[in-house]
Scaffold this motif. Structure first.
Motif, PDB file in Angstrom:
ATOM      1  N   PHE A 101      90.970  36.776  79.705  1.00 28.92           N
ATOM      2  CA  PHE A 101      90.167  38.546  80.096  1.00 28.92           C
ATOM      3  C   PHE A 101      90.794  39.102  78.937  1.00 28.92           C
ATOM      4  O   PHE A 101      91.596  39.043  78.253  1.00 28.92           O
ATOM      5  CB  PHE A 101      90.832  38.430  81.028  1.00 28.92           C
ATOM      6  CG  PHE A 101      91.763  38.946  80.899  1.00 28.92           C
ATOM      7  CD1 PHE A 101      92.872  40.062  80.924  1.00 28.92           C
ATOM      8  CD2 PHE A 101      92.891  38.048  81.659  1.00 28.92           C
ATOM      9  CE1 PHE A 101      94.297  40.393  81.270  1.00 28.92           C
ATOM     10  CE2 PHE A 101      94.763  38.149  81.450  1.00 28.92           C
ATOM     11  CZ  PHE A 101      94.791  39.503  81.451  1.00 28.92           C
TER      12      PHE A 101
ATOM     13  N   ARG B  47      90.534  43.345  85.640  1.00 25.87           N
ATOM     14  CA  ARG B  47      91.283  41.969  85.823  1.00 25.87           C
ATOM     15  C   ARG B  47      92.039  42.148  87.168  1.00 25.87           C
ATOM     16  O   ARG B  47      92.111  41.191  88.455  1.00 25.87           O
ATOM     17  CB  ARG B  47      92.625  41.323  85.065  1.00 25.87           C
ATOM     18  CG  ARG B  47      92.860  40.585  85.422  1.00 25.87           C
ATOM     19  CD  ARG B  47      92.438  39.187  84.860  1.00 25.87           C
ATOM     20  NE  ARG B  47      92.531  37.930  84.803  1.00 25.87           N
ATOM     21  CZ  ARG B  47      92.442  36.724  84.898  1.00 25.87           C
ATOM     22  NH1 ARG B  47      90.339  36.766  84.775  1.00 25.87           N
ATOM     23  NH2 ARG B  47      93.164  35.326  84.361  1.00 25.87           N
TER      24      ARG B  47
ATOM     25  N   THR C 168      98.694  38.447  85.454  1.00 24.09           N
ATOM     26  CA  THR C 168      97.346  38.639  84.852  1.00 24.09           C
ATOM     27  C   THR C 168      96.715  37.319  85.404  1.00 24.09           C
ATOM     28  O   THR C 168      95.614  37.118  84.710  1.00 24.09           O
ATOM     29  CB  THR C 168      96.895  39.711  84.375  1.00 24.09           C
ATOM     30  OG1 THR C 168      97.881  37.750  82.950  1.00 24.09           O
ATOM     31  CG2 THR C 168      98.416  40.483  83.750  1.00 24.09           C
ATOM     32  N   SER C 169      97.407  36.434  86.001  1.00 23.42           N
ATOM     33  CA  SER C 169      96.426  34.450  86.481  1.00 23.42           C
ATOM     34  C   SER C 169      96.721  33.795  87.585  1.00 23.42           C
ATOM     35  O   SER C 169      97.892  34.532  88.231  1.00 23.42           O
ATOM     36  CB  SER C 169      97.048  33.949  85.173  1.00 23.42           C
ATOM     37  OG  SER C 169      98.402  33.668  85.057  1.00 23.42           O
ATOM     38  N   ILE C 170      96.006  33.343  87.792  1.00 21.86           N
ATOM     39  CA  ILE C 170      96.239  32.356  89.065  1.00 21.86           C
ATOM     40  C   ILE C 170      97.274  31.301  88.811  1.00 21.86           C
ATOM     41  O   ILE C 170      97.478  31.380  88.143  1.00 21.86           O
ATOM     42  CB  ILE C 170      94.674  31.484  88.976  1.00 21.86           C
ATOM     43  CG1 ILE C 170      94.663  30.757  88.438  1.00 21.86           C
ATOM     44  CG2 ILE C 170      94.405  32.362  89.727  1.00 21.86           C
ATOM     45  CD1 ILE C 170      93.444  29.385  89.137  1.00 21.86           C
ATOM     46  N   THR C 171      98.058  31.239  89.817  1.00 18.06           N
ATOM     47  CA  THR C 171      98.809  30.203  89.695  1.00 18.06           C
ATOM     48  C   THR C 171      98.627  28.568  89.580  1.00 18.06           C
ATOM     49  O   THR C 171      98.027  28.396  90.125  1.00 18.06           O
ATOM     50  CB  THR C 171     100.352  29.874  91.077  1.00 18.06           C
ATOM     51  OG1 THR C 171      99.877  29.607  91.995  1.00 18.06           O
ATOM     52  CG2 THR C 171     100.540  31.335  91.105  1.00 18.06           C
ATOM     53  N   ASP C 172      99.522  27.456  88.765  1.00 13.09           N
ATOM     54  CA  ASP C 172      99.372  25.915  89.265  1.00 13.09           C
ATOM     55  C   ASP C 172      99.430  25.356  91.189  1.00 13.09           C
ATOM     56  O   ASP C 172      98.522  24.333  91.842  1.00 13.09           O
ATOM     57  CB  ASP C 172     100.290  25.436  88.405  1.00 13.09           C
ATOM     58  CG  ASP C 172      99.961  25.794  86.736  1.00 13.09           C
ATOM     59  OD1 ASP C 172      99.361  26.082  86.469  1.00 13.09           O
ATOM     60  OD2 ASP C 172     101.450  25.458  86.582  1.00 13.09           O
TER      61      ASP C 172
ATOM     62  N   ARG D   4      96.071  26.138  91.831  1.00 14.23           N
ATOM     63  CA  ARG D   4      94.407  25.205  91.271  1.00 14.23           C
ATOM     64  C   ARG D   4      95.199  24.115  92.094  1.00 14.23           C
ATOM     65  O   ARG D   4      93.737  23.502  92.312  1.00 14.23           O
ATOM     66  CB  ARG D   4      95.181  25.732  89.949  1.00 14.23           C
ATOM     67  CG  ARG D   4      95.047  26.422  89.090  1.00 14.23           C
ATOM     68  CD  ARG D   4      95.297  25.985  87.426  1.00 14.23           C
ATOM     69  NE  ARG D   4      95.388  27.390  86.727  1.00 14.23           N
ATOM     70  CZ  ARG D   4      93.987  28.141  86.506  1.00 14.23           C
ATOM     71  NH1 ARG D   4      92.933  27.615  86.090  1.00 14.23           N
ATOM     72  NH2 ARG D   4      94.402  29.125  85.272  1.00 14.23           N
TER      73      ARG D   4
ATOM     74  N   VAL E 121      98.695  34.115  93.624  1.00 14.16           N
ATOM     75  CA  VAL E 121      98.985  34.872  91.736  1.00 14.16           C
ATOM     76  C   VAL E 121      99.694  35.427  90.916  1.00 14.16           C
ATOM     77  O   VAL E 121     100.864  35.314  91.928  1.00 14.16           O
ATOM     78  CB  VAL E 121      97.345  36.006  92.217  1.00 14.16           C
ATOM     79  CG1 VAL E 121      97.889  37.111  90.880  1.00 14.16           C
ATOM     80  CG2 VAL E 121      96.169  35.428  92.243  1.00 14.16           C
TER      81      VAL E 121
ATOM     82  N   ASP F  43      90.857  31.982  82.605  1.00 10.66           N
ATOM     83  CA  ASP F  43      91.828  32.119  82.121  1.00 10.66           C
ATOM     84  C   ASP F  43      92.419  32.995  80.811  1.00 10.66           C
ATOM     85  O   ASP F  43      92.867  33.954  80.775  1.00 10.66           O
ATOM     86  CB  ASP F  43      92.717  31.429  81.507  1.00 10.66           C
ATOM     87  CG  ASP F  43      93.029  30.292  82.212  1.00 10.66           C
ATOM     88  OD1 ASP F  43      93.693  30.329  83.422  1.00 10.66           O
ATOM     89  OD2 ASP F  43      93.056  28.752  81.847  1.00 10.66           O
TER      90      ASP F  43
ATOM     91  N   LEU G  58      91.382  39.498  90.015  1.00 12.79           N
ATOM     92  CA  LEU G  58      92.547  38.366  91.155  1.00 12.79           C
ATOM     93  C   LEU G  58      92.963  38.996  92.788  1.00 12.79           C
ATOM     94  O   LEU G  58      93.361  37.857  93.176  1.00 12.79           O
ATOM     95  CB  LEU G  58      93.904  38.498  90.253  1.00 12.79           C
ATOM     96  CG  LEU G  58      93.596  38.168  88.676  1.00 12.79           C
ATOM     97  CD1 LEU G  58      95.212  38.830  88.387  1.00 12.79           C
ATOM     98  CD2 LEU G  58      93.773  36.726  88.827  1.00 12.79           C
TER      99      LEU G  58
END
Length: 628
Positions: free
Chosen positions: A189, A197, A154-158, A161, A151, A187, A201
């Motif tokens: 929110f 959030r 405020t998002s997950i990383t490539d 993924r 993470v 993605d 996460l």
């Protein structure tokens, strides 16, 4: 008087000197003379009465050893598989790091709020199950590294993924993607719900790391513990340092590639992966069914012959069908297996690599019927599971014995350098599945007869004929001392009798000219055999568990790094001798019903010991335990 006395004493002395043991009752003449000279009438009378009473009492007989019940030593057994139990990850055990840097008046670090610390309260209510080793590894890793890996902001990383994609493709490497399923946060929110959030996460971070740890464990050692399947499996289960591997993965430039690398490496596994992909893309073709118990011999009559003919027409080569076009055209389903049809079957058998004897038995039936793509997929997946029990990277120089294929192959520099037919154990005397190291070659060997053969096969014969082993030239020991087999009361021999039997070197020795040893608790090794004809059979499960080699001199030359001629000179002397290898060579006494050949083409073999069924049940039990 004095002359008579000396004569009487001399007579007693002679009796003692020549017998070596003093008699319980002296000779009559000597006894009477002694009594007359030195004993009173009353004493003589008392002793005479005592002797008469002793004669009247029945003599005690020394009891003969009682016969014991015949011992039978059974082989290992198969078990009802008990799957690993998942446990709740105790996130409360993740250590709260002590803050050692400067703190401002509001209790925040100089750089502001720590996102991981802000999300930590979520862990109190987070419920995630994992394999025990994986659960501990995740707690240990985050205790040492209290920060997000997957993470950012405020998002997950490539990177996250890419790792999720590996988990979702677990089926392509013989695992089950359902075991590692992780829901990926959207993605988009609501920015007004920042706390929610952060909770989402943090939950994703932990669930992904747990799934990764589970995957690492399964990919490295397999989902099934082989030793729980049966006593015929003997592997030390792998125990990877998952916390250290999580740390390495977090720093890898390509975490997806690093995660995939947890699976077995090498051409054998790549070939299995490619075959699995190919099979999934194929449709099942036409298939002719033939009765499983068919046994059709020349001259017999059998209604299954019509199915045999249909299968040959479907499976046979174009050349075979062209050469027999008239026969196919004129055949009207007759059940008589005449010479013309026998010739056709022999032609098919030759094409299929079988002994062209015209007999339609199990091996020929398998070649005619084949197996469905679904059956092949199952065999490949089982092979991928078994491959995880072996070392992750197979040694460049090794010996690989595949029991269902009845072959032993010597590899040098990673390439097949020698392959030959072998004979393995019968279904009642199965060869074990294990890894070891070849240490020495013994020439003109003794055969130390296993206890199972002594008690199950020899003792019943010896009870009827104690000289049986003497006549055959076997050496027998009792309590470590050499004895004649005819001098042993075999009816009293039991499991604790400490009886040993061995066959000296000879032309008729069961081990032939040599044996190749990798000392193990199962007393299994490779060896020569005087029973050469068995190598011509398609099914070669005839031994008591050891591996008989078709060309033992060639294999001995390879493992010793010498010539076949040198091996012959060791044997020519006729003396028992051992030669140590300069360096030990890994040997895999394996069991794969699907395995690639030298060109990477996966071949399929009959499940001679029904071990595919037992492994399938173990996998089913594992999947049930994980989904419950």
């Amino acid at each position: 008087m004095s002359i008579k006395l000396r004569a009487g004493v001399a007579l007693i002395a002679v009796a003692v000197t020549f017998t070596g043991v003093v008699a319980a009752t002296p000779p009559v003449q000597a006894q009477g003379l002694f009594d007359a000279l030195f004993k009173s009438p009353a004493q003589r009378k008392l002793e005479q009465r005592a002797r008469q009473q002793a004669r009247q009492q029945p003599r005690k007989k020394v009891a003969a050893p009682a016969p014991v019940k015949q011992v039978r030593i059974s082989g290992p057994s198969y078990h009802r598989y008990k799957a690993d139990t998942l446990v709740q990850v105790d996130f409360d055990k993740i250590a709260d790091p002590m803050v050692t840097g400067g703190i401002d008046d509001m209790g925040l670090s100089p750089l502001g709020i720590d996102p991981f610390a802000e999300g930590r309260p979520v862990l109190a209510d987070l419920s995630v199950r994992a394999l025990p080793e994986a659960a501990k590894a995740v707690v240990d890793y985050y205790s040492a590294h209290p920060d997000y890996v997957w993470v950012a902001g405020t998002s997950i990383t490539d990177r996250a993924r890419s790792v999720v994609q590996v988990l979702e493709a677990a089926d392509t490497v013989g695992l089950s993607a359902a075991d590692y399923k992780v829901d990926v946060p959207a993605d988009a929110f609501d920015v007004t719900q920042g706390t929610e959030r952060q909770k989402e996460l943090m939950a994703f971070e932990m669930k992904l790391s747990v799934a990764i740890a589970n995957y690492m464990l399964d990919a490295t050692r397999g989902r099934v513990d082989p030793n729980r399947i049966s006593g015929y499996h003997d592997f030390k289960r792998k125990s990877p340092d998952l916390a250290k591997q999580l740390e390495a993965l977090s720093m890898a430039s390509d975490p997806a590639e690093a995660l995939l690398a947890q699976n077995p490496q090498g051409a054998h596994f790549e070939a299995l992966k490619a075959e699995l992909k190919r099979l999934h893309e194929l449709d099942d073709g036409a298939r002719i069914l033939i009765a499983e118990n068919v046994m059709l011999k020349p001259g017999q009559t059998n209604p299954e012959l019509a199915n045999v003919m249909a299968a040959i027409e479907l499976k046979g080569s174009d050349a075979l069908k062209t050469d027999n076009a008239l026969l196919f055209a004129s055949y009207a389903g007759k059940p008589e297996y005449d010479q013309e049809l026998v010739s056709l079957v022999k032609g098919f058998q030759k094409e299929a690599g079988l002994k062209p004897d015209g007999v339609v038995g199990p091996a020929t039936r398998r070649a005619l019927v084949g197996i469905t793509n679904a059956d092949k997929i199952e065999k490949v997946r089982l092979a991928m599971e078994r491959a995880r029990w072996l070392p992750g990277v197979l040694a460049a120089r090794r010996v690989f014995i595949n029991q269902p294929a009845y072959t032993a192959t010597y590899y040098n520099e990673g390439k097949s350098d020698l392959s030959m037919r072998v004979v393995v154990g019968t279904k009642s005397n199965q060869t074990n599945f294990f890894d070891d190291e070849i240490e020495l070659v013994e020439f003109n060997p003794y055969w130390g007869v296993p206890q199972s053969i002594i008690f199950n096969e020899m003792v019943p014969k010896l009870r009827a004929d104690p000289s049986y082993l003497d006549r055959l030239g076997y050496e027998v020991t009792a309590g470590g001392k050499r004895v004649s087999s005819s001098n042993i009361n075999w009816s009293t021999v039991g499991r604790s009798s400490n009886i040993g039997v061995r066959q000296p070197p000879s032309d008729g020795n069961a081990l032939g000219e040599l044996k190749i040893l990798f000392p193990n608790s199962h007393a299994i090794y490779m060896h020569d055999t005087p029973s050469k004809s068995l190598f011509q059979r398609d099914t070669r499960a005839f031994s008591h568990g050891c591996i008989r080699l078709q060309d033992p001199r060639a294999m001995a030359a390879k493992v010793l790094g010498t010539s076949v001629g040198d091996i012959g000179s060791h044997i020519a002397g006729g003396q028992n001798k051992q030669v140590q290898l300069s360096s030990k060579i890994p040997v895999h006494v394996a069991y794969f019903t699907a395995w690639p050949d030298d060109n990477g083409t996966v071949e399929y073999f009959a499940d001679v010991y029904d071990r595919d069924d037992y492994l399938r049940k173990a996998i089913d039990a594992t999947e049930a335990a994980r989904s419950s």
